[in-house]
Every structure is written in C-alpha cells, then in structure tokens.
Design an enzyme around this catalytic site. Structure first.
Site, PDB file in Angstrom:
ATOM      1  N   ASP A  25       7.204   7.846   2.663  1.00 10.87           N
ATOM      2  CA  ASP A  25       8.537   7.289   2.892  1.00 10.87           C
ATOM      3  C   ASP A  25       8.638   6.007   2.074  1.00 10.87           C
ATOM      4  O   ASP A  25       7.655   5.269   1.984  1.00 10.87           O
ATOM      5  CB  ASP A  25       8.725   7.000   4.397  1.00 10.87           C
ATOM      6  CG  ASP A  25      10.189   6.920   4.804  1.00 10.87           C
ATOM      7  OD1 ASP A  25      10.929   6.134   4.171  1.00 10.87           O
ATOM      8  OD2 ASP A  25      10.590   7.628   5.745  1.00 10.87           O
ATOM      9  N   ASN A  47      15.476   3.392   4.332  1.00  5.02           N
ATOM     10  CA  ASN A  47      16.416   3.515   5.445  1.00  5.02           C
ATOM     11  C   ASN A  47      15.674   3.686   6.765  1.00  5.02           C
ATOM     12  O   ASN A  47      16.135   4.381   7.664  1.00  5.02           O
ATOM     13  CB  ASN A  47      17.366   4.703   5.193  1.00  5.02           C
ATOM     14  CG  ASN A  47      18.536   4.731   6.151  1.00  5.02           C
ATOM     15  OD1 ASN A  47      18.927   3.692   6.700  1.00  5.02           O
ATOM     16  ND2 ASN A  47      19.073   5.904   6.407  1.00  5.02           N
ATOM     17  N   ASP A  55       8.484   5.969  -3.659  1.00  3.18           N
ATOM     18  CA  ASP A  55       9.745   6.661  -3.885  1.00  3.18           C
ATOM     19  C   ASP A  55       9.449   7.980  -4.600  1.00  3.18           C
ATOM     20  O   ASP A  55       8.887   7.988  -5.696  1.00  3.18           O
ATOM     21  CB  ASP A  55      10.641   5.747  -4.754  1.00  3.18           C
ATOM     22  CG  ASP A  55      12.008   6.341  -5.004  1.00  3.18           C
ATOM     23  OD1 ASP A  55      12.244   7.501  -4.620  1.00  3.18           O
ATOM     24  OD2 ASP A  55      12.840   5.614  -5.598  1.00  3.18           O
ATOM     25  N   LYS A  67      21.979  10.084   3.252  1.00  2.00           N
ATOM     26  CA  LYS A  67      22.719  11.001   4.133  1.00  2.00           C
ATOM     27  C   LYS A  67      24.053  10.495   4.663  1.00  2.00           C
ATOM     28  O   LYS A  67      24.637  11.121   5.539  1.00  2.00           O
ATOM     29  CB  LYS A  67      21.821  11.362   5.325  1.00  2.00           C
ATOM     30  CG  LYS A  67      21.404  10.132   6.108  1.00  2.00           C
ATOM     31  CD  LYS A  67      20.855  10.451   7.472  1.00  2.00           C
ATOM     32  CE  LYS A  67      20.716   9.196   8.282  1.00  2.00           C
ATOM     33  NZ  LYS A  67      20.211   9.400   9.625  1.00  2.00           N
ATOM     34  N   SER A  86      22.206  21.393   6.009  1.00  2.02           N
ATOM     35  CA  SER A  86      23.197  20.964   6.999  1.00  2.02           C
ATOM     36  C   SER A  86      24.287  22.015   7.145  1.00  2.02           C
ATOM     37  O   SER A  86      24.635  22.712   6.186  1.00  2.02           O
ATOM     38  CB  SER A  86      23.818  19.647   6.515  1.00  2.02           C
ATOM     39  OG  SER A  86      24.981  19.352   7.246  1.00  2.02           O
ATOM     40  N   TYR A 108      27.493  13.831  -0.824  1.00 11.70           N
ATOM     41  CA  TYR A 108      26.392  14.129   0.103  1.00 11.70           C
ATOM     42  C   TYR A 108      26.334  15.628   0.391  1.00 11.70           C
ATOM     43  O   TYR A 108      25.289  16.265   0.261  1.00 11.70           O
ATOM     44  CB  TYR A 108      26.545  13.336   1.411  1.00 11.70           C
ATOM     45  CG  TYR A 108      25.791  13.967   2.557  1.00 11.70           C
ATOM     46  CD1 TYR A 108      24.408  13.845   2.641  1.00 11.70           C
ATOM     47  CD2 TYR A 108      26.452  14.734   3.526  1.00 11.70           C
ATOM     48  CE1 TYR A 108      23.711  14.480   3.661  1.00 11.70           C
ATOM     49  CE2 TYR A 108      25.767  15.362   4.544  1.00 11.70           C
ATOM     50  CZ  TYR A 108      24.392  15.224   4.612  1.00 11.70           C
ATOM     51  OH  TYR A 108      23.711  15.855   5.611  1.00 11.70           O
ATOM     52  N   LYS A 111      23.458  18.876  -0.652  1.00  7.50           N
ATOM     53  CA  LYS A 111      22.838  19.900   0.210  1.00  7.50           C
ATOM     54  C   LYS A 111      23.088  21.295  -0.370  1.00  7.50           C
ATOM     55  O   LYS A 111      22.179  22.117  -0.432  1.00  7.50           O
ATOM     56  CB  LYS A 111      23.387  19.811   1.639  1.00  7.50           C
ATOM     57  CG  LYS A 111      23.003  18.538   2.378  1.00  7.50           C
ATOM     58  CD  LYS A 111      21.494  18.423   2.577  1.00  7.50           C
ATOM     59  CE  LYS A 111      21.089  17.128   3.249  1.00  7.50           C
ATOM     60  NZ  LYS A 111      19.648  16.833   3.121  1.00  7.50           N
ATOM     61  N   ASN A 149      24.548  19.147  14.702  1.00  8.17           N
ATOM     62  CA  ASN A 149      24.598  17.690  14.872  1.00  8.17           C
ATOM     63  C   ASN A 149      23.405  17.170  15.678  1.00  8.17           C
ATOM     64  O   ASN A 149      23.416  17.250  16.911  1.00  8.17           O
ATOM     65  CB  ASN A 149      25.903  17.284  15.560  1.00  8.17           C
ATOM     66  CG  ASN A 149      27.092  17.413  14.638  1.00  8.17           C
ATOM     67  OD1 ASN A 149      27.368  18.491  14.114  1.00  8.17           O
ATOM     68  ND2 ASN A 149      27.799  16.320  14.421  1.00  8.17           N
ATOM     69  N   PHE A 157      38.522  10.349  17.486  1.00  6.63           N
ATOM     70  CA  PHE A 157      39.312  10.629  16.282  1.00  6.63           C
ATOM     71  C   PHE A 157      40.168  11.884  16.453  1.00  6.63           C
ATOM     72  O   PHE A 157      39.825  12.946  15.971  1.00  6.63           O
ATOM     73  CB  PHE A 157      38.404  10.757  15.061  1.00  6.63           C
ATOM     74  CG  PHE A 157      37.662   9.496  14.696  1.00  6.63           C
ATOM     75  CD1 PHE A 157      38.245   8.247  14.845  1.00  6.63           C
ATOM     76  CD2 PHE A 157      36.363   9.563  14.190  1.00  6.63           C
ATOM     77  CE1 PHE A 157      37.558   7.085  14.496  1.00  6.63           C
ATOM     78  CE2 PHE A 157      35.673   8.406  13.831  1.00  6.63           C
ATOM     79  CZ  PHE A 157      36.270   7.160  13.989  1.00  6.63           C
ATOM     80  N   GLY A 190      39.181  14.206   6.537  1.00  9.53           N
ATOM     81  CA  GLY A 190      38.074  15.094   6.137  1.00  9.53           C
ATOM     82  C   GLY A 190      37.326  15.723   7.288  1.00  9.53           C
ATOM     83  O   GLY A 190      36.358  16.468   7.072  1.00  9.53           O
TER      84      GLY A 190
HETATM   85  C1  UD1 Z   1      28.909  14.147   9.922  1.00 11.28           C
HETATM   86  C2  UD1 Z   1      29.077  14.496   8.476  1.00 11.28           C
HETATM   87  C3  UD1 Z   1      28.168  15.634   8.124  1.00 11.28           C
HETATM   88  C4  UD1 Z   1      26.739  15.283   8.455  1.00 11.28           C
HETATM   89  C5  UD1 Z   1      26.634  14.907   9.917  1.00 11.28           C
HETATM   90  C6  UD1 Z   1      25.228  14.403  10.212  1.00 11.28           C
HETATM   91  C7  UD1 Z   1      31.409  13.860   8.004  1.00 11.28           C
HETATM   92  C8  UD1 Z   1      32.744  14.354   7.573  1.00 11.28           C
HETATM   93  N1  UD1 Z   1      30.472  14.790   8.168  1.00 11.28           N
HETATM   94  O1  UD1 Z   1      29.354  15.255  10.667  1.00 11.28           O
HETATM   95  O2  UD1 Z   1      28.276  15.945   6.759  1.00 11.28           O
HETATM   96  O3  UD1 Z   1      25.898  16.372   8.172  1.00 11.28           O
HETATM   97  O4  UD1 Z   1      27.552  13.873  10.213  1.00 11.28           O
HETATM   98  O5  UD1 Z   1      25.062  14.147  11.554  1.00 11.28           O
HETATM   99  O6  UD1 Z   1      31.204  12.681   8.153  1.00 11.28           O
HETATM  100  N2  UD1 Z   1      33.866  10.922  16.313  1.00 11.28           N
HETATM  101  C9  UD1 Z   1      34.792  10.186  17.055  1.00 11.28           C
HETATM  102  N3  UD1 Z   1      34.679   8.826  17.056  1.00 11.28           N
HETATM  103  C10 UD1 Z   1      33.689   8.168  16.372  1.00 11.28           C
HETATM  104  C11 UD1 Z   1      32.740   8.933  15.632  1.00 11.28           C
HETATM  105  C12 UD1 Z   1      32.866  10.306  15.621  1.00 11.28           C
HETATM  106  O7  UD1 Z   1      35.684  10.737  17.679  1.00 11.28           O
HETATM  107  O8  UD1 Z   1      33.659   6.932  16.401  1.00 11.28           O
HETATM  108  C13 UD1 Z   1      33.973  12.389  16.329  1.00 11.28           C
HETATM  109  C14 UD1 Z   1      34.249  12.997  14.974  1.00 11.28           C
HETATM  110  O9  UD1 Z   1      35.599  13.103  14.722  1.00 11.28           O
HETATM  111  C15 UD1 Z   1      33.569  14.364  15.147  1.00 11.28           C
HETATM  112  C16 UD1 Z   1      32.442  14.124  16.138  1.00 11.28           C
HETATM  113  O10 UD1 Z   1      32.731  12.886  16.761  1.00 11.28           O
HETATM  114  O11 UD1 Z   1      34.464  15.264  15.720  1.00 11.28           O
HETATM  115  C17 UD1 Z   1      31.092  14.030  15.466  1.00 11.28           C
HETATM  116  O12 UD1 Z   1      31.184  13.113  14.399  1.00 11.28           O
HETATM  117  P1  UD1 Z   1      29.923  12.688  13.536  1.00 11.28           P
HETATM  118  O13 UD1 Z   1      28.821  12.259  14.423  1.00 11.28           O
HETATM  119  O14 UD1 Z   1      30.405  11.727  12.495  1.00 11.28           O
HETATM  120  O15 UD1 Z   1      29.428  14.057  12.868  1.00 11.28           O
HETATM  121  P2  UD1 Z   1      30.204  15.128  11.962  1.00 11.28           P
HETATM  122  O16 UD1 Z   1      31.566  14.723  11.629  1.00 11.28           O
HETATM  123  O17 UD1 Z   1      30.063  16.441  12.632  1.00 11.28           O
END
Ligand code: UD1
Length: 342
Positions: A33, A37, A60, A87, A126, A151, A155, A181, A220, A299
């Site tokens: 590593d 990060n 690295d 990531k 992913s 990112y 992948k 997730n 969100f 997005g």
């Molecule tokens: C994100 C990445 C994905 C990555 C993954 C790693 C994006 C668009 N995608 O996925 O490429 O592989 O993380 O774990 O960023 N949410 C809220 N409030 C917040 C934070 C998140 O409502 O403050 C919601 C988001 O809208 C989503 C869910 O929680 O619906 C999960 O969000 P997040 O943990 O960021 O993961 P992903 O969007 O699934």
C-alpha cells in the site's frame, strides 16, 4: 501457514477486512500500500484482531521497476487481491488523468510482472459497470452501460484489460468481483471506513451526523419510482464482502473456475431505500438522526440490486449479515474513531 496472498491496498477499508478474513481462513496475507488514502496505524489495528502484524511494504504500484522487483523477489506469492485504486467518483471527474494513470498503471504493472508465471488474481470491480440496469435484480450477463465518470470507466476498462489478457495467456486465472455498496465495519470496531474530509457515501455521512460531526444529512430525492421515493441500493456488509474474496481465491486454487476469467456479483440480492437505511440506523442503534429531504443528486442511479445466484453457486458464498448488523457495526466504529482519532 497457508499460501501467501498479496493484498494491494490492504490498509484500506475493504482491504483491511480482507486481510483479516484471509488470515482467519489460514492464509498469509502480505500487504502493499502506498498509504495515499489510508493510515499505517491500520496495521496495529489488524494486529489487535489477528494477533500478529502482517508483512507490509509501502510503495506505489505505478512504479514499474519496483513492482517487478517485488514480484520477482517474492515467488511464494500464490494469489493477488488487487484493491489499490482511486475511488472517488466526483474527484475522478475533476482529475481524469490522475485516475486513469493510477488505476491502469498499477494494474498493468502487476499483470506484466506475472508474464509467463501462474497467478490467481482477484480484481475489485463495481456494480457501477451496469449503470441503471434495465432488469432487476441485475445479473452478470446484463450489458455494461457507458460509464458516468472516469472512475466508473477505469472499472469497465480494467475488466476489458483482464478479459483480453486472460483470453490469450492461460497462466492468469482471474476473478472480477462486482461489488454493490460495501458498508459496516469489523465487529471488534478496530477497523472500518476512514473517509477523508466530507464523506461522499451514505453510511459514513449517517454515522458522522449521528455523532455530531455533521449537522444533518440530506436524503437525495424522494420522488423516485421506488417504494418510498428514495433511491434503492444493495448494501453489503464489508466482512461478507471480504469473505467473498477468500472464496474467489479458493475457487481458483482448487481449479474450479469454469474459465480463466470470471465475473461475479457480490451483494445481498436485496434492495434497500435510503429512508429504510435511516430507519434501520435509528432502530438498531437507538440514535436519532437529523435528516431532511433534498433534491436529487446529479448522476444518481434510481435503483440497483444484484442477482447473486451465480456467486452463491460458484463460490459457495452468501452474504450472512443484515442491514441492522451493518448499521450497528458502522456506528460502533464511528464511536471508536471519535475516541481514538487516526
Ligand atoms: C457511489 C458511486 C459508485 C461507487 C460507490 C462506492 C456515485 C454516482 N456512484 O455509489 O460509483 O462504486 O459509491 O460505494 O457516486 N445518499 C443520500 N444522502 C447522502 C449520501 C448518499 O441520500 O448524503 C444516497 C444516494 O443518493 C444513494 C445512496 O444514498 O441513493 C447511496 O449513495 P452512495 O453511498 O454515494 O453510493 P452510490 O451512489 O450507490
């Protein structure tokens, strides 16, 4: 001790949990590593869990000569689990070249170092490769959609590099795991996710809000076509995810692979909304969470969860821990790092 397995990015979130599970399964994990990060203190934390400090090398993997030299001088490494990569989705949009350079050079250097030598290789991919799937739960056969960020593109392209390499060089035995997730922390609360700055992912934001580091969390969007209007994801406990890597290494060691490049979904197969996560957090920890409903995040995927039939059958692996386990362990970890800052 069992076979030596190189864990790149082994002091990171998923890497550190995988080091522990490899050790529990009788392997000898070796970590490389660059600590770009993660914290060196994670090694002490791993030692507290498993009783000894794993072998660690700080460099690295983008350094071609160093990587080749390391691989050549460690012929007893029988497998690699390659986590080391950048990531952060948002950051990748701002710094595409850094992302392509870091994530590809390290992968290519590792593969090149094993030219002509047998190696079992597990790659961290992913579910982001599916984008918004047309059919849910999404299977491994679903089409890969155009990536939304550099990112995500790293992948997708990495999977292509691996598939094309495996097709012409049978010395490589490769498994790509498409994670949904990953959340939660080890039950000891000694290792977990260490976000730098403001967390982008849901669960660290939830736990930081509950402990008072953030004032409130914004959901969100609540106008999606889902049971309660908030987005659906397939949350998987990081310890279950770590065990999937051990199962992948075992499958290759035992010669069970049906091809020398295989892809598996690693999730629970179950979708959970953001509001259900908040509810589960409050119920399982007894903490009240200050949250509001806000606009959609640009997005964002509306809903995604995985079909895990293939991974269950091929790997003999299944996620065992539920959302309550994920929330409770993430909360114990948040309290731990609050009292013992890294
Ligand atoms: C994100 C990445 C994905 C990555 C993954 C790693 C994006 C668009 N995608 O996925 O490429 O592989 O993380 O774990 O960023 N949410 C809220 N409030 C917040 C934070 C998140 O409502 O403050 C919601 C988001 O809208 C989503 C869910 O929680 O619906 C999960 O969000 P997040 O943990 O960021 O993961 P992903 O969007 O699934």
């Amino acid at each position: 001790m069992g076979n030596k397995i190189l864990v790149t990015g082994g002091t990171g979130f998923i890497g550190s949990h995988t080091v522990v599970e490899l050790y529990n399964a009788g392997y000898t994990p070796v970590i490389v590593d660059d600590l770009s990060n993660s914290s060196i203190k994670i090694l002490d934390q791993i030692e507290k869990i498993i009783g000894n400090k794993p072998e660690f090398h700080q460099f690295d993997l983008c350094d071609e000569a160093k990587t080749a030299d390391f691989i050549n001088s460690n012929p007893d490494i029988k497998g690699i689990i390659h986590f080391a990569a950048f990531k952060a989705v948002g950051e990748s949009v701002q710094k595409p070249l850094e992302y392509y350079r870091n994530n590809f050079f390290s992968l290519i250097n590792l593969l090149t170092s094993y030219k002509g030598k047998n190696i079992n290789f597990v790659f961290s991919s992913s579910c982001t490769v599916y984008g918004q799937p047309d059919v849910l739960p999404v299977t491994e056969e679903a089409p890969v959609k155009k990536a939304e960020s550099p990112y995500g593109n790293t992948k997708q392209i990495a999977e292509e590099i691996l598939a094309e390499t495996a097709a012409v060089s049978k010395n490589y035995n490769i498994v790509a795991l498409r994670y949904f997730n990953p959340v939660g922390a080890h039950k000891s609360a000694l290792i977990g996710e260490l976000p730098i700055g403001i967390p982008q992912n849901l669960i660290p934001f939830v736990t930081q809000t509950a402990i008072g580091k953030r004032e409130k969390i914004t959901v969100f969007g609540d106008d999606y076509n889902t049971p309660d209007g908030s987005c659906v994801r397939d949350y998987i406990h990081v310890v279950d995810l770590a065990k999937a890597h051990v199962a992948a290494i075992k499958r290759m060691e035992e010669g069970k692979s049906s091809d020398n490049y295989e892809v598996f979904n690693i999730g629970t197969g179950k979708g959970t909304t953001v509001l259900e996560i908040i509810n589960a957090f409050e119920k399982s920890t007894g903490e009240k969470l200050n949250y509001t409903i806000g606009p959609r995040r640009a997005g964002d995927i509306e809903k995604v969860y995985g079909d895990v039939t293939k991974s269950a059958e091929a790997l003999g692996w299944r996620a065992e821990l539920n959302v309550d386990d994920m929330m409770k362990s993430a909360w114990e970890w948040e309290k731990y790092i609050n009292e013992n800052p890294f």
